[in-house]
Design a protein around this motif. Structure first.
Motif, PDB file in Angstrom:
ATOM      1  N   SER A  93       0.862  -1.175   0.000  1.00 31.92           N
ATOM      2  CA  SER A  93       0.000   0.000   0.000  1.00 31.92           C
ATOM      3  C   SER A  93       0.899   1.224   0.000  1.00 31.92           C
ATOM      4  N   GLY A  94       0.951   1.909  -1.133  1.00 32.26           N
ATOM      5  CA  GLY A  94       1.822   3.078  -1.238  1.00 32.26           C
ATOM      6  C   GLY A  94       3.267   2.672  -1.120  1.00 32.26           C
ATOM      7  N   SER A  95       3.968   3.196  -0.111  1.00 32.53           N
ATOM      8  CA  SER A  95       5.383   2.857   0.083  1.00 32.53           C
ATOM      9  C   SER A  95       5.568   1.821   1.186  1.00 32.53           C
ATOM     10  N   GLN A  96       4.495   1.128   1.562  1.00 36.50           N
ATOM     11  CA  GLN A  96       4.589   0.149   2.643  1.00 36.50           C
ATOM     12  C   GLN A  96       4.275  -1.262   2.151  1.00 36.50           C
ATOM     13  N   LEU A  97       5.038  -2.222   2.663  1.00 36.22           N
ATOM     14  CA  LEU A  97       4.809  -3.639   2.397  1.00 36.22           C
ATOM     15  C   LEU A  97       4.384  -4.290   3.707  1.00 36.22           C
ATOM     16  N   THR A  98       3.348  -5.099   3.650  1.00 38.79           N
ATOM     17  CA  THR A  98       2.865  -5.801   4.836  1.00 38.79           C
ATOM     18  C   THR A  98       3.139  -7.291   4.647  1.00 38.79           C
ATOM     19  N   PHE A  99       3.909  -7.857   5.588  1.00 35.32           N
ATOM     20  CA  PHE A  99       4.244  -9.277   5.548  1.00 35.32           C
ATOM     21  C   PHE A  99       3.376  -9.996   6.582  1.00 35.32           C
ATOM     22  N   PHE A 100       2.616 -10.986   6.130  1.00 30.76           N
ATOM     23  CA  PHE A 100       1.818 -11.825   7.022  1.00 30.76           C
ATOM     24  C   PHE A 100       2.557 -13.153   7.142  1.00 30.76           C
ATOM     25  N   GLY A 101       2.716 -13.649   8.371  1.00 28.25           N
ATOM     26  CA  GLY A 101       3.423 -14.913   8.554  1.00 28.25           C
ATOM     27  C   GLY A 101       3.406 -15.358  10.002  1.00 28.25           C
ATOM     28  N   THR A 102       4.295 -16.305  10.298  1.00 31.01           N
ATOM     29  CA  THR A 102       4.387 -16.835  11.662  1.00 31.01           C
ATOM     30  C   THR A 102       5.837 -16.773  12.130  1.00 31.01           C
ATOM     31  N   LEU A 103       5.984 -16.581  13.433  1.00 35.23           N
ATOM     32  CA  LEU A 103       7.292 -16.602  14.070  1.00 35.23           C
ATOM     33  C   LEU A 103       7.152 -17.436  15.332  1.00 35.23           C
ATOM     34  N   GLU A 104       7.838 -18.559  15.360  1.00 37.24           N
ATOM     35  CA  GLU A 104       7.771 -19.520  16.475  1.00 37.24           C
ATOM     36  C   GLU A 104       6.334 -19.975  16.717  1.00 37.24           C
ATOM     37  N   GLY A 105       5.605 -20.189  15.630  1.00 35.85           N
ATOM     38  CA  GLY A 105       4.239 -20.706  15.718  1.00 35.85           C
ATOM     39  C   GLY A 105       3.188 -19.643  16.027  1.00 35.85           C
ATOM     40  N   LYS A 106       3.573 -18.408  16.265  1.00 35.47           N
ATOM     41  CA  LYS A 106       2.612 -17.339  16.558  1.00 35.47           C
ATOM     42  C   LYS A 106       2.406 -16.483  15.307  1.00 35.47           C
ATOM     43  N   PRO A 107       1.138 -16.184  14.999  1.00 32.73           N
ATOM     44  CA  PRO A 107       0.897 -15.324  13.824  1.00 32.73           C
ATOM     45  C   PRO A 107       1.407 -13.905  14.079  1.00 32.73           C
ATOM     46  N   LYS A 108       2.082 -13.352  13.065  1.00 29.43           N
ATOM     47  CA  LYS A 108       2.637 -11.998  13.165  1.00 29.43           C
ATOM     48  C   LYS A 108       2.382 -11.241  11.860  1.00 29.43           C
ATOM     49  N   VAL A 109       2.339  -9.918  12.010  1.00 27.97           N
ATOM     50  CA  VAL A 109       2.247  -9.016  10.872  1.00 27.97           C
ATOM     51  C   VAL A 109       3.392  -8.021  11.009  1.00 27.97           C
ATOM     52  N   LEU A 110       4.210  -7.901   9.954  1.00 28.11           N
ATOM     53  CA  LEU A 110       5.313  -6.946   9.933  1.00 28.11           C
ATOM     54  C   LEU A 110       5.049  -5.938   8.816  1.00 28.11           C
ATOM     55  N   ILE A 111       5.158  -4.652   9.144  1.00 24.30           N
ATOM     56  CA  ILE A 111       4.950  -3.607   8.139  1.00 24.30           C
ATOM     57  C   ILE A 111       6.286  -2.936   7.873  1.00 24.30           C
ATOM     58  N   PHE A 112       6.719  -2.985   6.607  1.00 26.79           N
ATOM     59  CA  PHE A 112       7.997  -2.439   6.177  1.00 26.79           C
ATOM     60  C   PHE A 112       7.744  -1.198   5.325  1.00 26.79           C
ATOM     61  N   ASP A 113       8.396  -0.078   5.652  1.00 25.58           N
ATOM     62  CA  ASP A 113       8.254   1.158   4.874  1.00 25.58           C
ATOM     63  C   ASP A 113       9.453   1.286   3.932  1.00 25.58           C
ATOM     64  N   ILE A 114       9.181   1.332   2.634  1.00 25.02           N
ATOM     65  CA  ILE A 114      10.251   1.394   1.631  1.00 25.02           C
ATOM     66  C   ILE A 114      10.987   2.727   1.721  1.00 25.02           C
ATOM     67  N   ALA A 115      10.240   3.823   1.916  1.00 28.78           N
ATOM     68  CA  ALA A 115      10.868   5.146   1.978  1.00 28.78           C
ATOM     69  C   ALA A 115      11.821   5.252   3.161  1.00 28.78           C
TER      70      ALA A 115
END
Length: 129
Positions: A93-115
């Motif tokens: 979305s715009g300059s942001q990437l949203t990664f949906f996944g799991t870390l150690e079996g727990k669901p996580k969302v990481l938002i990365f800003d390209i700018a």
């Protein structure tokens, strides 16, 4: 034929009105000359600007107003995700990437800003139990 008859029938202007008419014609000619000079100055400025533009500089394309990408080159950024993070899906979305996944079996969302070039949000998803 009717035009010549009308001109013949018109009475000559009195001297005061003839002076005013001559002044108006002169004013119109001066105004037209000034307008022509201004038009030529603008045209010369445009031609000068076009000739002075450097030919070798790449243009930049701005997307979504938050960051610019040079034309002809890709933008190179590395998203450093935590070790063990399993990516399930990615959205942008715009300059942001949203990664949906799991870390150690727990669901996580990481938002990365390209700018900015970094992760701006780390969200752990839990269910209400």
């Amino acid at each position: 034929m009717p035009q010549t008859e009308i001109e013949e029938k018109e009475a000559p202007l009195d001297p005061a009105m003839d002076r005013i008419r001559r002044k108006m014609v002169l004013l119109q000619l001066v105004s037209g000359g000034i307008l022509f000079l201004c038009f030529m100055a603008v045209l010369a400025a445009v031609v000068y600007k076009v000739k002075q533009r450097p030919a070798g500089t790449p243009e930049t394309v701005v997307s979504s107003g938050s960051f610019s990408v040079p034309s002809g080159q890709p933008l190179a950024v590395t998203a450093a995700l935590p070790a063990g993070f399993a990516v399930q899906s990615v959205s942008s979305s715009g300059s942001q990437l949203t990664f949906f996944g799991t870390l150690e079996g727990k669901p996580k969302v990481l938002i990365f800003d390209i700018a900015l070039g970094r992760i701006i949000a780390d969200v752990t998803v839990t269910t209400g139990q």
